[in-house]
Each structure stands twice: as structure tokens, then as C-alpha cells.
Design a protein around this motif. Sequence first.
Motif, PDB file in Angstrom:
ATOM      1  N   THR A 355      40.796  45.991  56.568  1.00 38.29           N
ATOM      2  CA  THR A 355      41.721  46.764  55.736  1.00 38.29           C
ATOM      3  C   THR A 355      42.062  48.079  56.410  1.00 38.29           C
ATOM      4  O   THR A 355      43.216  48.510  56.397  1.00 38.29           O
ATOM      5  N   ARG A 381      43.519  50.544  47.826  1.00 35.78           N
ATOM      6  CA  ARG A 381      43.761  50.122  46.443  1.00 35.78           C
ATOM      7  C   ARG A 381      45.237  49.781  46.241  1.00 35.78           C
ATOM      8  O   ARG A 381      45.562  48.780  45.588  1.00 35.78           O
ATOM      9  N   GLY A 384      45.919  46.432  47.924  1.00 36.93           N
ATOM     10  CA  GLY A 384      45.370  45.324  47.144  1.00 36.93           C
ATOM     11  C   GLY A 384      46.192  45.011  45.915  1.00 36.93           C
ATOM     12  O   GLY A 384      46.394  43.837  45.573  1.00 36.93           O
ATOM     13  N   ARG A 385      46.692  46.066  45.246  1.00 35.95           N
ATOM     14  CA  ARG A 385      47.493  45.852  44.035  1.00 35.95           C
ATOM     15  C   ARG A 385      48.808  45.146  44.374  1.00 35.95           C
ATOM     16  O   ARG A 385      49.241  44.236  43.663  1.00 35.95           O
ATOM     17  N   ARG A 388      48.123  41.466  45.359  1.00 26.28           N
ATOM     18  CA  ARG A 388      47.605  40.640  44.265  1.00 26.28           C
ATOM     19  C   ARG A 388      48.726  39.840  43.600  1.00 26.28           C
ATOM     20  O   ARG A 388      48.504  38.722  43.122  1.00 26.28           O
ATOM     21  N   GLU A 391      48.990  36.617  45.166  1.00 22.55           N
ATOM     22  CA  GLU A 391      47.725  35.868  45.160  1.00 22.55           C
ATOM     23  C   GLU A 391      47.000  35.989  46.494  1.00 22.55           C
ATOM     24  O   GLU A 391      46.386  35.026  46.989  1.00 22.55           O
ATOM     25  N   LYS A 393      44.058  38.258  48.346  1.00 18.59           N
ATOM     26  CA  LYS A 393      42.997  39.207  48.049  1.00 18.59           C
ATOM     27  C   LYS A 393      42.167  39.479  49.312  1.00 18.59           C
ATOM     28  O   LYS A 393      42.043  38.609  50.186  1.00 18.59           O
ATOM     29  N   PRO A 394      41.598  40.682  49.417  1.00 20.96           N
ATOM     30  CA  PRO A 394      40.752  40.978  50.578  1.00 20.96           C
ATOM     31  C   PRO A 394      39.407  40.269  50.460  1.00 20.96           C
ATOM     32  O   PRO A 394      38.992  39.838  49.379  1.00 20.96           O
ATOM     33  N   LYS A 406      35.466  44.638  55.135  1.00 22.98           N
ATOM     34  CA  LYS A 406      36.476  44.180  54.186  1.00 22.98           C
ATOM     35  C   LYS A 406      37.815  44.121  54.900  1.00 22.98           C
ATOM     36  O   LYS A 406      38.187  45.051  55.627  1.00 22.98           O
ATOM     37  N   TYR A 408      41.575  41.255  55.674  1.00 21.95           N
ATOM     38  CA  TYR A 408      42.489  40.182  55.267  1.00 21.95           C
ATOM     39  C   TYR A 408      42.586  39.139  56.369  1.00 21.95           C
ATOM     40  O   TYR A 408      42.768  39.471  57.556  1.00 21.95           O
ATOM     41  N   LYS A 412      45.721  33.561  54.963  1.00 24.49           N
ATOM     42  CA  LYS A 412      45.977  33.782  53.537  1.00 24.49           C
ATOM     43  C   LYS A 412      47.427  34.197  53.280  1.00 24.49           C
ATOM     44  O   LYS A 412      47.907  34.117  52.141  1.00 24.49           O
TER      45      LYS A 412
END
Length: 441
Positions: A355, A381, A384-385, A388, A391, A393-394, A406, A408, A412
Motif C-alpha cells: 500500500t 484509508r 481502500g474506500r 471497496r 470489490e 480489498k488489501p 499490507k 494489493y 485482484k
Amino acid sequence: MQPENPEPYSAPAQAIWPAAAIPGRPGAHLHATQSDADPNLDGDADARSADGAETLSGLEAIPNAETTLGSALLDELRAQIAQFVIPPSKEALDAITLWVAATHLQPAWQHAPRLAVVGPAKRCGKSRLLDVLTETVHEPMLTINTTPAAIFRSITEENPPTLLVDEADTIFGTPKMAEKNEEMRGLLNAGHQRNRYVTRVVGNDHTPHRFATFAMAAIAGIGDLPDTVMDRAVVTRMRRRTEGEKVKPFRSRRDIPALHDLRDRIAAWVGPLLDEAADLEPEMPVEDRAADTWEPLVIVADLAGGHWPRLARLACARMVAAEVAAEEDHPSGARILADIRRVFYAQREVDSLSTEELLHHLRQDPEAPWAEWGRGGLTARDLGRMLRAFEIKPGNVRMADRTQRKGYMRNKFLDAWRRYCPSVHSVDAQASLPGEPSAVH
């Protein structure tokens, strides 16, 4: 009077179009299959650019048929509109003209296209355009201080009105306003497609009653409308006139009689064509919801003949492409996916990024908004929002030094990249080998 338009919508569309029109047979030149279209998302950037240029070239090559009563009426309507407002391009002016004519055939349509008239500030001509639309569309219904309950009680399936919503920024301009007017947004969304009803209780005994919502609507306001409304609209992005751009002032006593006369002649022309319009299913230069929204305008153009079949398809291809590009540039939409795609490509398609690394590269792009995002730049944050919604997510990822952080995983993103930003870089999860870059697109 033709407006002095700045640069037109110029982003290419992604479809191939047959070039030969058949005079006197509306839409007959559209039934050839698009056998040259390549459904594969993969390919290099030059090939896609060439396809786009070929598409527009094919649209521009559609020959004009003989002038008809319908094409002459549309020409007259376009000239009348151009006296009072200057849309951002000739394609936008063509689209507005066709949208007005389409309101007189609403019982024929499966979808009721919205006309989104938006601008970045006041005095861009939005309200003046609605003045002209009020006098030329079928059964105009101004919604100033009108409740959603009153609106859907005014809509009939046999003869729906044309809704005209001005100053939509006072309805949807802030999250608090939008929440307060959620029923209005729901009405505008549901009314885009036929047979979408709302149920309310009526009378002293509270009997459930089903109300129709299907009706064409023009919505004007400062800034973009809610995404769900914009996605169902022919979008015209107005802007202020320069000193050299002149328009005629609108005077009710002088101008309304002429506009009403033209409106009535258009209604008389299209009235006998309702069944024919309902049966036409033209091939479209765009797909999915954009095709649903633009189909009534293209059908009106095919019924009119002359140069309108060509003008309608060029307007459709260019304006839809412009909105796709605008969506990709929107920070809260596909923009974040597109910029992440560029980061992974620049890093030679590594399997994963922490991240921290991903945020660093995103903030380094001088043309992206992420360095100035919020108070101190895009945060984990925030990222991530945004992801999301797609669909994504980390999780724990293994770095080159064999530590875990952490981050990605590249795989994905593959599905989201294909769906929301295929024009940035084509991604083929099956063809890409570990450590090898995917094809640039």
C-alpha cells in the motif's frame, strides 16, 4: 443562424459502422452485421486508435439522402435553438434537436432519454435552453417546487409529459440535499425505462395504487447530476459565451408563437409515424445503456432522412466517447483504477505492491489529483474506500526482501480493469505470464 462552436467532441467511439445509406428507406443501411468489429479487448494502442478513426470515418461517409419534410423540420428546429443558445459543439446542437423531436413520439419508445444540461458555473445558457425546450417539446411539465408525488400522479402511460427540471443543483448539489430528494432521483431513474412503476397508498382507506413513471426529462444544473441520472442521459456540457459569440435574446411575446408553430408542425409530422418508430431497431454505434438512451434520437433521424442519419450517429459516437473519457478522469470513479493500472505497468507488471509503494507512485503523478487529495494527499484509508466499491480489498503481500506487508495483488484488479478502464491498458490474465508485461493498450 448557426452558432460559432469551439472544438467538437472528438474522442473516438469503439464501433464499426457500415457506410452506405439507402435514400427513402429509413434505417435500411443499418442492418448489415458489424463483421469487422474485434470483440477482443487486447491489442496495441495504435490499433485501437486506428479502429476509432476508421469508425468515425465510416460514420462521416454515410451519404446524405434527399431532403424530406422531416429533415427540413429538424433543420428549422436546430436553427431556432441556435438563435438563443450556443451548445458546446455542433454534435450537442444536433442531439438537442433530435431529443426535442423524440419527445413527440414517447409512446413509441422503450427508454425515455434524459437530457442533462450541465455547466461549471452560472450564466452558461442552461436556463435559456430550458426556455426554448419548454416551447418546443411535447406537453412540457415544469417541476419548480413540485413534489415527486405530484409528478408521478401527472404521468400517464398513453400520453406522458416531458419533465423539465431547472436548478437541479438545489436538489442534488450536496449529500444532504440529495438525501432529502432521494425520491426525486428515484423517479428520474425509474422513468428512464418503460413499465417501471411506483406504488403508493391513496384515499382514506389507504388503497395501494400503481403509478407510471415513464417520461422524457430535461434536467439543468450547475455541476454534474447524480451518476445514476448522468448514466441515463444525453449529456450537454454548457459553457459561458465569449465576447465573439452572440445569441438572440428570448422574448416571450415575439418568440413563443413561432416556436409553438414549429412544435405543432413537428408533432403533425411524427404523429402518423408512431407505429413505424416503435418497430425500428437500428444498429447503434454504442452499446448497453448508452445505446438504449440514444436509440430514440437515432430513430427520429432515420425517419427524417436527409443528412440526419449521419449527424445522429456522429453525435452519438462522439458525445458518448467524451462522457466515457470524463468518467475515467473522475477521481471517485474509474480514475483511480486507471491510475493504478498505469502504476503496475510502469513497475513491469509486478505481482503485488505494498500500500505504501502504491500510494507513493500515485502521488508522484503530476497530472493526477492524488498528491493534493484531502489535507495531506491520498491515504491508505481513502484508497481502500474507493477500491471497496469495485470489490478490491488489501491483504498481506510478500515483498522482494521476503517480508510481508499490507498491499494489493495485481490479479485482484484484472476484472475491474477490463470492465471500467479498458482503454488505458488491455489486461489479459490468461496470456500474461508472471514477470512479463501485458500488452500495452
